[in-house]
Enzyme design. Structure first.
Site, PDB file in Angstrom:
ATOM      1  N   ILE A  21      27.314  55.640  26.630  1.00  0.00           N
ATOM      2  CA  ILE A  21      27.962  55.636  27.957  1.00  0.00           C
ATOM      3  C   ILE A  21      28.857  56.710  28.086  1.00  0.00           C
ATOM      4  O   ILE A  21      28.886  57.818  29.177  1.00  0.00           O
ATOM      5  CB  ILE A  21      28.432  54.192  28.507  1.00  0.00           C
ATOM      6  N   ASP A  67      41.461  57.303  16.990  1.00  0.00           N
ATOM      7  CA  ASP A  67      41.162  55.982  16.791  1.00  0.00           C
ATOM      8  C   ASP A  67      41.853  55.173  17.926  1.00  0.00           C
ATOM      9  O   ASP A  67      43.008  55.303  18.529  1.00  0.00           O
ATOM     10  CB  ASP A  67      42.051  55.530  15.729  1.00  0.00           C
ATOM     11  N   SER A 144      32.724  45.508  31.156  1.00  0.00           N
ATOM     12  CA  SER A 144      31.319  44.882  30.854  1.00  0.00           C
ATOM     13  C   SER A 144      30.986  43.715  31.720  1.00  0.00           C
ATOM     14  O   SER A 144      31.832  42.989  32.455  1.00  0.00           O
ATOM     15  CB  SER A 144      31.272  44.022  29.544  1.00  0.00           C
ATOM     16  N   TYR A 158      34.883  38.645  22.866  1.00  0.00           N
ATOM     17  CA  TYR A 158      34.493  39.853  23.800  1.00  0.00           C
ATOM     18  C   TYR A 158      34.699  39.818  24.920  1.00  0.00           C
ATOM     19  O   TYR A 158      35.108  40.393  25.859  1.00  0.00           O
ATOM     20  CB  TYR A 158      33.055  40.358  23.093  1.00  0.00           C
ATOM     21  N   LYS A 162      37.209  41.643  27.998  1.00  0.00           N
ATOM     22  CA  LYS A 162      36.684  42.493  28.930  1.00  0.00           C
ATOM     23  C   LYS A 162      37.259  41.719  30.456  1.00  0.00           C
ATOM     24  O   LYS A 162      37.387  42.461  31.269  1.00  0.00           O
ATOM     25  CB  LYS A 162      35.183  42.460  29.097  1.00  0.00           C
ATOM     26  N   ILE A 191      22.787  48.386  28.304  1.00  0.00           N
ATOM     27  CA  ILE A 191      22.480  49.878  28.448  1.00  0.00           C
ATOM     28  C   ILE A 191      21.611  50.271  27.283  1.00  0.00           C
ATOM     29  O   ILE A 191      21.895  49.832  26.182  1.00  0.00           O
ATOM     30  CB  ILE A 191      23.670  50.417  28.838  1.00  0.00           C
ATOM     31  N   THR A 193      21.252  52.208  24.481  1.00  0.00           N
ATOM     32  CA  THR A 193      22.067  53.204  23.596  1.00  0.00           C
ATOM     33  C   THR A 193      21.648  52.752  22.185  1.00  0.00           C
ATOM     34  O   THR A 193      20.675  52.105  21.777  1.00  0.00           O
ATOM     35  CB  THR A 193      23.664  52.753  23.937  1.00  0.00           C
TER      36      THR A 193
END
Length: 246
Positions: A21, A67, A144, A158, A162, A191, A193
């Site tokens: 993305i 980073d 997300s 996660y 988000k 998506i 990827t």
């Protein structure tokens, strides 16, 4: 004396712009006329490919190693980008990590990593970019669709990170409004990827549209958010997942 020279392109910085993305957004912004700086964590080769593609299309781009969990690296990337390209007009914060696991076995080290990159790193990138941004600039985060609904076991950490990004964007819109800087959050679903390459068919089966999205589709939404037409939108989280989280 030539007085008809074109003005220098506006500068955009894409954190996490070497793949997927982020790379699609970097290339789209370049096509929209921005000079683009993009950061990468470790894949210098992938970042170089994006820069080369932009330059081959006649655009201007540089790659910077940073980073996403390192405050000094983030600050240095912003300083290097502005030194090379000028005052920022757009910043896209795309860097993030995902590791799943059940509650009982979820390692504290993994928890700390995801909070460091997905929440702390996002805040630091916004903070550093906003300090060097022109009035009326645009900031976009890549969140997300799981912030609304996951439906999968093991993704709690996660999802938490988000959801935090969505809340952060909503509140930072108030901080940035006096400078006419807008900030919005794109929440993609699955998506296509390199990360999802191994299970695209499974993801497509779960989607109401029976397919996954393309990075270029997310980049199109990003292009809208930095356009003049989106100047009245700020603090929003826009879900783009083909109905996946309905």
């Amino acid at each position: 004396m030539n007085t008809s020279e074109s003005p220098s392109p506006k500068a955009a910085l894409v954190f996490g712009g070497s793949r997927g993305i982020g790379a699609a957004i970097a290339r789209r912004l370049a096509r929209e006329g921005y000079a683009v700086a993009l950061t990468y964590a470790s894949r210098a080769d992938k970042a170089a490919e994006v820069v080369a593609a932009i330059q081959a299309d006649g655009g201007q781009a540089i790659a910077l190693q940073a980073d996403a969990a390192d405050q000094h690296a983030i600050t240095a990337a912003v300083a290097d980008a502005t030194a090379s390209l000028g005052t920022l007009h757009v910043a896209v914060v795309n860097a993030g990590v995902y590791q799943g696991g059940p509650l009982e076995q979820f390692p504290v080290d993994t928890l700390d990593l995801m909070l460091s990159v997905n929440v702390r790193g996002v805040f630091l990138a916004i903070q550093a970019a906003a300090a060097k941004m022109a009035e009326g600039g645009r900031i976009i985060t890549i969140g997300s669709n799981t912030a609304q609904r996951s439906g999968s076991v093991g993704g709690s950490v996660y999802v938490m990170t988000k959801a935090a990004v969505a809340a952060l964007v909503r509140e930072l819109a108030l901080d940035l409004a006096p400078r006419k800087i807008t900030i919005n959050n794109i929440q993609p679903g699955p998506i296509e990827t390199d990360i999802t390459a191994g299970f695209l068919d499974h993801l497509a089966e779960r989607s109401p549209l029976q397919r996954v999205g393309r990075p270029e589709e997310v980049a199109s939404l990003a292009a809208y958010l930095v356009s003049a037409e989106a100047s009245y939108m700020t603090g929003a989280s826009l879900t783009m997942d083909g109905g996946y989280s309905i």
